[in-house]
Design an enzyme around this catalytic site. Sequence first.
Site, PDB file in Angstrom:
ATOM      1  N   LYS A 185      -7.980  -3.165   3.218  1.00 16.85           N
ATOM      2  CA  LYS A 185      -6.829  -2.197   4.040  1.00 16.85           C
ATOM      3  C   LYS A 185      -6.337  -3.340   4.684  1.00 16.85           C
ATOM      4  O   LYS A 185      -6.438  -3.069   6.165  1.00 16.85           O
ATOM      5  CB  LYS A 185      -6.750  -1.407   4.184  1.00 16.85           C
ATOM      6  CG  LYS A 185      -7.645  -0.247   2.899  1.00 16.85           C
ATOM      7  CD  LYS A 185      -7.206   1.467   3.298  1.00 16.85           C
ATOM      8  CE  LYS A 185      -8.644   1.858   3.886  1.00 16.85           C
ATOM      9  NZ  LYS A 185      -8.978   2.954   4.089  1.00 16.85           N
ATOM     10  N   GLU A 209      -0.958   4.207  -7.832  1.00 12.45           N
ATOM     11  CA  GLU A 209      -0.024   5.581  -6.464  1.00 12.45           C
ATOM     12  C   GLU A 209       0.929   6.657  -7.764  1.00 12.45           C
ATOM     13  O   GLU A 209       2.262   5.330  -7.525  1.00 12.45           O
ATOM     14  CB  GLU A 209      -0.427   5.041  -5.860  1.00 12.45           C
ATOM     15  CG  GLU A 209      -0.446   5.670  -4.516  1.00 12.45           C
ATOM     16  CD  GLU A 209      -1.417   5.757  -4.069  1.00 12.45           C
ATOM     17  OE1 GLU A 209      -2.598   5.589  -4.663  1.00 12.45           O
ATOM     18  OE2 GLU A 209      -1.597   6.173  -2.582  1.00 12.45           O
ATOM     19  N   LYS A 261       0.485  -1.350   0.395  1.00  9.40           N
ATOM     20  CA  LYS A 261       0.107  -0.233  -0.050  1.00  9.40           C
ATOM     21  C   LYS A 261       1.107   1.678   0.246  1.00  9.40           C
ATOM     22  O   LYS A 261       1.552   1.678   0.916  1.00  9.40           O
ATOM     23  CB  LYS A 261      -1.052  -0.317   1.223  1.00  9.40           C
ATOM     24  CG  LYS A 261      -1.884   0.709   1.400  1.00  9.40           C
ATOM     25  CD  LYS A 261      -2.906   1.475   1.975  1.00  9.40           C
ATOM     26  CE  LYS A 261      -4.329   2.661   2.307  1.00  9.40           C
ATOM     27  NZ  LYS A 261      -4.038   3.037   2.596  1.00  9.40           N
TER      28      LYS A 261
HETATM   29  P1  AMP Z   1      -7.053   4.890   1.953  1.00  7.33           P
HETATM   30  O1  AMP Z   1      -6.872   6.179   1.321  1.00  7.33           O
HETATM   31  O2  AMP Z   1      -6.876   4.342   3.424  1.00  7.33           O
HETATM   32  O3  AMP Z   1      -8.932   4.627   2.352  1.00  7.33           O
HETATM   33  O4  AMP Z   1      -6.502   3.674   1.332  1.00  7.33           O
HETATM   34  C1  AMP Z   1      -7.456   3.112   0.209  1.00  7.33           C
HETATM   35  C2  AMP Z   1      -6.212   4.182  -0.783  1.00  7.33           C
HETATM   36  O5  AMP Z   1      -4.753   3.948  -0.816  1.00  7.33           O
HETATM   37  C3  AMP Z   1      -6.344   4.257  -2.038  1.00  7.33           C
HETATM   38  O6  AMP Z   1      -7.138   4.906  -2.930  1.00  7.33           O
HETATM   39  C4  AMP Z   1      -5.215   4.689  -3.498  1.00  7.33           C
HETATM   40  O7  AMP Z   1      -4.431   5.970  -3.062  1.00  7.33           O
HETATM   41  C5  AMP Z   1      -4.374   3.746  -1.856  1.00  7.33           C
HETATM   42  N1  AMP Z   1      -3.450   2.712  -2.350  1.00  7.33           N
HETATM   43  C6  AMP Z   1      -2.122   2.433  -2.335  1.00  7.33           C
HETATM   44  N2  AMP Z   1      -1.287   0.995  -2.725  1.00  7.33           N
HETATM   45  C7  AMP Z   1      -2.369   0.530  -3.579  1.00  7.33           C
HETATM   46  C8  AMP Z   1      -3.066  -0.322  -3.999  1.00  7.33           C
HETATM   47  N3  AMP Z   1      -1.712  -1.024  -3.918  1.00  7.33           N
HETATM   48  N4  AMP Z   1      -4.012  -1.149  -4.077  1.00  7.33           N
HETATM   49  C9  AMP Z   1      -4.732  -0.046  -4.081  1.00  7.33           C
HETATM   50  N5  AMP Z   1      -5.117   1.278  -3.112  1.00  7.33           N
HETATM   51  C10 AMP Z   1      -3.961   1.856  -3.141  1.00  7.33           C
END
Ligand code: AMP
Length: 584
Positions: free
Chosen positions: A422, A301, A251
């Site tokens: 996540k 990202e 992530k």
């Molecule tokens: P959050 O913003 O904490 O809800 O986490 C989701 C966000 O993580 C997504 O919208 C992406 O911007 C980010 N992200 C980073 N790496 C990944 C990945 N491998 N797959 C999906 N989202 C990712």
Amino acid sequence: MLFGDLVKALAAIEATTQRTVMVKLLVSLFKKARPEEIDKIIYFILGDLRPPWEGVELGVAEKLCLRAVSKATGVSIAELESLYKKSGDVGEVARRVLSLSRRPGLLAFGQQRPLEVSEVYDTLLKVAQASGEGAQDLKVSLLSSLFARASPEEGKYIARFVVGKLRLGVADMTLIDALSEAFGVDKEALERAYHIYPDLGRLARHVAEGRRLEEVKITPGVPVLPMLAQRLSSASEILSKLGGVAICEYKYDGERAQIHIREGSVKIFSRRLEDITHAYPDVAKAVREAVSVREAILEGEIVAVDPDTGDMLPFQELMHRKRKHEVAAAAEMYPAVLHLFDVLYIDGEDLTGEPLIYRRVRLSEIVKETDKVFIAKWRLFDGADEVDNFFHEAVSLGMEGLVCKSPTSVYEMGARGWNWIKYKRDYRSEMIDTVDLVVVGAFYGRGKRAGLYGAFLAAAYDPSTDMFYTVCKVGSGFTDADLKKMYEMLQPYKTPHRHPRVVSKMEADVWFVPQVVIEVIGAEITLSPLHTCCLGAVKPGVGLAIRFPRFTGRYRLDKSPEQATTAAEMLELYKRQKKVAQLE
Ligand code: AMP
């Protein structure tokens, strides 16, 4: 439709406290509208002239709006400004002065042709498009032509709209409900179409013209609503939610980017569907070079990196890129790279209904990795320990954690479902003290650091075994002079292979006899399968590592390598770290 009819509906919508009533009012409004004006009505209700990714902005501040009202009514700007000071609402100011009987040089309201919805919208679009020299004057005169013909109530809504304060609070979902009822279309089908093509004005027109929603297709150039993730904080829970097997991806801590390639041109859209290409010209160019197809929609990202070391930097660093001017200079000073994790469309083929594992394969087929464009690191796991190790690896390298995904899942636009989960920590820690580490290896530098070492492998000492165990690869914090000095200082200690007293899982480019001690600080001490310090002491298979390590500038030439921070001290520091709540 007369603009006055729209305004009456808006006033009623504003007055209601019930969502069901709001929907009813919208339904009757939509039923009265002609297909060619329904999109304009929707945009007006949403307070924007076009969908977000087109970036159409009126560019009208309160002052300019008051100038237009003054020009239309003859009321002095000073008087308008004092009214504005009292009410704080340009809409209210417009309404009040338009209701005064004096309209010098103008016909009284009611003695001229009333405004049509399309006229108002088209004029506002012209206001938005006015640019360059004389744009302000043109905007004032276009707006004043509307105020001159507007009723007091109409003037109020026009003024609020142009300064971006028409806050009706009508959500997209409310409009979808109303459109489905007004035109007798299936709500779910409409929602689906909205996820693929989130332009409600355009969709409203589509259904008003009686066209089928199946015709709405994923389209390069139009961002889809992104798939979102749920959150859990244990690997075993995550695996069981995902049916026992997961694609686990790093992530990355950056900005989500939906990338559209069309005829060689690249557009980058934010998670909120705004066009952010202008902020990332370097990323757009790198995508053109790395992706070999004519048309594609990719997701990834964008991550800020240290220009000297290539190390990943926290998300906040990307803020430097959010500027209108000197974008190229910012791109150079604050470089960014892209980690791609999905592909939704390739050359006419919609891949959103295909399983993730297949999309991942297709992604690797069309992307040739460069030093700016990468495929997000991923592994397929079916055991919680493996997931945990990968998680610790990710965190120690500066990631936020993992995103674990069902290998068989389709791309669910706009949904926050359980197919993406996540895996983040609830707490992160804060390293409370510096450590003195022994340099046991180095990595060749790139770019400005070519010919020198760009980063160093650093270790703690364990007196019980008389060995050195690695804790980090450190490249930050060194000035140009430091790098030269390090290079020269380390030459006498070069050995052709890893020194027998060094335990390392990492392969350095150059190895040294443990001798040189430097002071290092980091963001926190984390678990990591990549390093050997205290391996297995906290968890089987993982050691301790320093996250975001940085040289403090202090060489500890006074210390012998055996006087460096010990493994036991590292463990103590790890346990004593201050815990900080991790916000979403
Ligand atoms: P959050 O913003 O904490 O809800 O986490 C989701 C966000 O993580 C997504 O919208 C992406 O911007 C980010 N992200 C980073 N790496 C990944 C990945 N491998 N797959 C999906 N989202 C990712």
